[in-house]
Scaffold this motif. Structure first.
Motif, mmCIF file in Angstrom:
data_model
loop_
_atom_site.group_PDB
_atom_site.id
_atom_site.type_symbol
_atom_site.label_atom_id
_atom_site.label_comp_id
_atom_site.label_asym_id
_atom_site.label_seq_id
_atom_site.Cartn_x
_atom_site.Cartn_y
_atom_site.Cartn_z
ATOM 1 N N ALA A 99 0.933 4.125 -2.828
ATOM 2 C CA ALA A 99 0.663 5.530 -2.499
ATOM 3 C C ALA A 99 1.788 6.440 -2.992
ATOM 4 C CB ALA A 99 0.479 5.691 -0.989
ATOM 5 N N VAL A 125 3.231 9.643 3.206
ATOM 6 C CA VAL A 125 2.418 8.559 3.774
ATOM 7 C C VAL A 125 2.872 7.223 3.191
ATOM 8 C CG1 VAL A 125 0.093 7.552 3.830
ATOM 9 C CG2 VAL A 125 0.426 9.966 4.370
ATOM 10 N N GLY A 126 3.186 7.206 1.892
ATOM 11 C CA GLY A 126 3.700 5.990 1.275
ATOM 12 C C GLY A 126 5.016 5.556 1.892
ATOM 13 N N THR A 160 0.355 16.544 -2.782
ATOM 14 C CA THR A 160 0.795 15.213 -3.174
ATOM 15 C C THR A 160 2.058 14.794 -2.434
ATOM 16 O OG1 THR A 160 1.969 16.137 -5.076
ATOM 17 C CG2 THR A 160 -0.280 15.352 -5.441
ATOM 18 N N VAL A 211 1.523 6.678 -6.832
ATOM 19 C CA VAL A 211 0.363 7.464 -7.267
ATOM 20 C C VAL A 211 0.574 8.951 -7.005
ATOM 21 C CG1 VAL A 211 -2.080 7.882 -6.704
ATOM 22 C CG2 VAL A 211 -1.288 5.567 -7.121
ATOM 23 N N SER A 212 1.371 9.289 -5.990
ATOM 24 C CA SER A 212 1.580 10.702 -5.661
ATOM 25 C C SER A 212 2.255 11.475 -6.787
ATOM 26 C CB SER A 212 2.408 10.837 -4.378
ATOM 27 O OG SER A 212 3.758 10.511 -4.623
ATOM 28 N N ILE A 217 0.842 -1.201 0.000
ATOM 29 C CA ILE A 217 0.000 0.000 0.000
ATOM 30 C C ILE A 217 0.879 1.252 0.000
ATOM 31 C CG2 ILE A 217 -1.668 1.332 1.353
ATOM 32 C CD1 ILE A 217 -2.809 -1.385 2.302
ATOM 33 N N GLY A 218 1.977 1.211 0.742
ATOM 34 C CA GLY A 218 2.891 2.353 0.781
ATOM 35 C C GLY A 218 3.556 2.616 -0.555
ATOM 36 N N LEU A 241 0.966 12.658 0.378
ATOM 37 C CA LEU A 241 0.675 11.288 -0.061
ATOM 38 C C LEU A 241 1.963 10.499 -0.251
ATOM 39 C CD1 LEU A 241 -1.391 9.172 -0.910
ATOM 40 C CD2 LEU A 241 -1.296 10.122 -3.225
#
Length: 129
Positions: A72, A108-109, A102, A75-76, A68-69, A105
């Motif tokens: 993320a 967060v990743g 972004t 995608v950022s 998931i990281g 994000l």
């Protein structure tokens, strides 16, 4: 005694890790340091109450958290491409004192990758004890 305070330490360390994660946009800190602090909280929980308590608090397998990281963080960078700029050109929205963009994000990743990676190591280590 340590077992009794482990939940308190766990919650405090997660709160501090989230603060460090968000603060990293304007001052030192960010996803890496926040992820290390959060993983330390889970490690204390695992040490005091066992691996099962730490795994149930995490709710996901560490490798899923890593995935998931990575997703993320990848995608950022896409909004930069969509706005005809380069990949990972971050976009910002500033709402008063709250900076949202972004880059958050991406951080967060990184936070999730570090959390999952350290927990993979720590939980595997504790299983061997």
């Amino acid at each position: 005694m340590f077992s009794a305070f482990s939940r308190v330490f766990f919650v405090l360390m997660l709160a501090v890790s989230l603060y460090v994660l968000y603060r990293g946009h304007n001052e030192p800190g960010g996803g890496f340091v926040g992820g290390l602090i959060a993983a330390s909280g889970f490690a204390i929980l695992a040490l005091a109450q066992g691996i099962d308590a730490a795994r149930s608090a995490l709710r996901l397998q560490p490798m899923v958290v890593i995935g998931i990281g990575v997703l993320a963080a990848a995608v950022s960078g896409l909004p930069g491409l969509l706005l005809e700029d380069s990949y990972l050109t971050h976009q910002w929205a500033i709402l008063g004192n709250f900076h949202l963009g972004t880059t958050l994000l991406f951080d967060v990743g990184v936070y999730l990758v570090v959390l999952g990676g350290i927990l993979s190591l720590v939980l595997r280590f504790y299983e061997g004890l």
